[in-house]
Design an enzyme around this catalytic site. Sequence first.
Site, PDB file in Angstrom:
ATOM      1  N   PHE A   1      -7.439   6.078   1.096  1.00  0.00           N
ATOM      2  CA  PHE A   1      -7.273   7.249   0.248  1.00  0.00           C
ATOM      3  C   PHE A   1      -6.104   7.046  -0.734  1.00  0.00           C
ATOM      4  O   PHE A   1      -5.993   6.012  -1.357  1.00  0.00           O
ATOM      5  CB  PHE A   1      -7.146   8.514   1.092  1.00  0.00           C
ATOM      6  CG  PHE A   1      -8.426   8.823   1.833  1.00  0.00           C
ATOM      7  CD1 PHE A   1      -9.519   9.347   1.178  1.00  0.00           C
ATOM      8  CD2 PHE A   1      -8.558   8.534   3.190  1.00  0.00           C
ATOM      9  CE1 PHE A   1     -10.713   9.594   1.833  1.00  0.00           C
ATOM     10  CE2 PHE A   1      -9.742   8.773   3.865  1.00  0.00           C
ATOM     11  CZ  PHE A   1     -10.818   9.306   3.181  1.00  0.00           C
ATOM     12  N   SER A   2      -5.212   8.037  -0.854  1.00  0.00           N
ATOM     13  CA  SER A   2      -4.206   7.966  -1.915  1.00  0.00           C
ATOM     14  C   SER A   2      -3.122   6.927  -1.672  1.00  0.00           C
ATOM     15  O   SER A   2      -2.297   6.697  -2.572  1.00  0.00           O
ATOM     16  CB  SER A   2      -3.570   9.339  -2.129  1.00  0.00           C
ATOM     17  OG  SER A   2      -4.499  10.200  -2.759  1.00  0.00           O
ATOM     18  N   CYS A   3      -3.104   6.298  -0.521  1.00  0.00           N
ATOM     19  CA  CYS A   3      -2.238   5.120  -0.381  1.00  0.00           C
ATOM     20  C   CYS A   3      -2.579   4.095  -1.463  1.00  0.00           C
ATOM     21  O   CYS A   3      -1.735   3.272  -1.832  1.00  0.00           O
ATOM     22  CB  CYS A   3      -2.398   4.492   0.997  1.00  0.00           C
ATOM     23  SG  CYS A   3      -1.887   5.536   2.373  1.00  0.00           S
TER      24      CYS A   3
END
Length: 388
Positions: A67-69
Amino acid sequence: MTRREGHVAEGFEPVARAFEASFEGRPGMGAALAVLHRGELVVDLHGGSADRHGRTPWTDRTLSVIFSCTKGVLSILVARLVQEGRLDYDAPAIRYWPEFGEAGKSDLTVGDLLAHRAGLSAPRQDLSVDDIVDWDRMVSILARQEPLWAPGTGWAYHAITHGWLGGELVRRVTGRSVGDRFREAVAEPLGVDMWIGLPADRHDRVATMWSGPSLDELTATQQRERGFPGHEWLWRAMTLGGALPPELVGDGVGFNDPRIHSAEIPGAGGIADARALATVWSATVTPTHGVRLLDDATLDIALVPRATGAPVFDAAPPWPRWGAGFQLDSEARRYLSDASFGHDGAGGQVAFADREHEIGFAFLTNQMEADDDRGTRIVDALRECVTR
């Protein structure tokens, strides 16, 4: 308690105990944790189920959507280009991407674009899966779009769009797609299993992501509140007007869809194992596998706070802090110390580096929760280990 597998170096046993505790009361959960200290792997653990139902164990070969990692990794790519003198955070984005200047965006700097200040946190038009897997279409839509607020005057989280904005800068400067650039500049030199755009022969290794009770409750609340001022834009930032489910995942849809796994969606679509992600972050602060990705002078510039305080669209504090795409230590996302920087991800993913302690960290899980302290408790345990 779920049996964990892997290894833990002497002195880091509290981290292993915190990882094991994260499974309590979550029988369908799978997860992995990796920590590098001064370039050496000191924690490498995994356990639970890769498919929610216990039919497929989470092994040391299991991959996961991060995801936003992924935004943090994209920010590393951009910082490398700044380090090489090929990009300038203070230059207008149109120096590298001329078409971006439409609809009043010509003065927006690269740094503000990365710090969620572009005014493009959500699309004005409804999008489909066909749209979001088409890179050229997405960057064209964003380049043409009228901003939701005056660019550079405030911030709001660009949950998915951030990846196309920063990624197009990478493509314009290097002539390579963001996935290819990541592979050539980061993944291959470090020898890690991580991709932005997953190869077809790796799909069977990807864990199934699923929404837990607190995430289901949050999305139901957000659905009810869509009519409140600004809330429609928050909703559209996550769903892109229908291309993604509000939880981001479902049975074969959203970030469980192989089409989305294969596409380059650097706002949320990176796929890795925890060991790979922690290794990438380690290499930003200390030589790791013989590679140092970013030097201290570049980090000093990239980590200057560029977005702080209340966002454009009303949200309760605490609020995060942003550098040039990097999520900084704050009350909203507590990392190891004020020398930490990284990016968390939807549902409980946590990944960061710490300059003071020379740490690379990654915790990944397929049970996605909104009210979640699993990663934070593990980081708290790690802090005890490196500061005592």
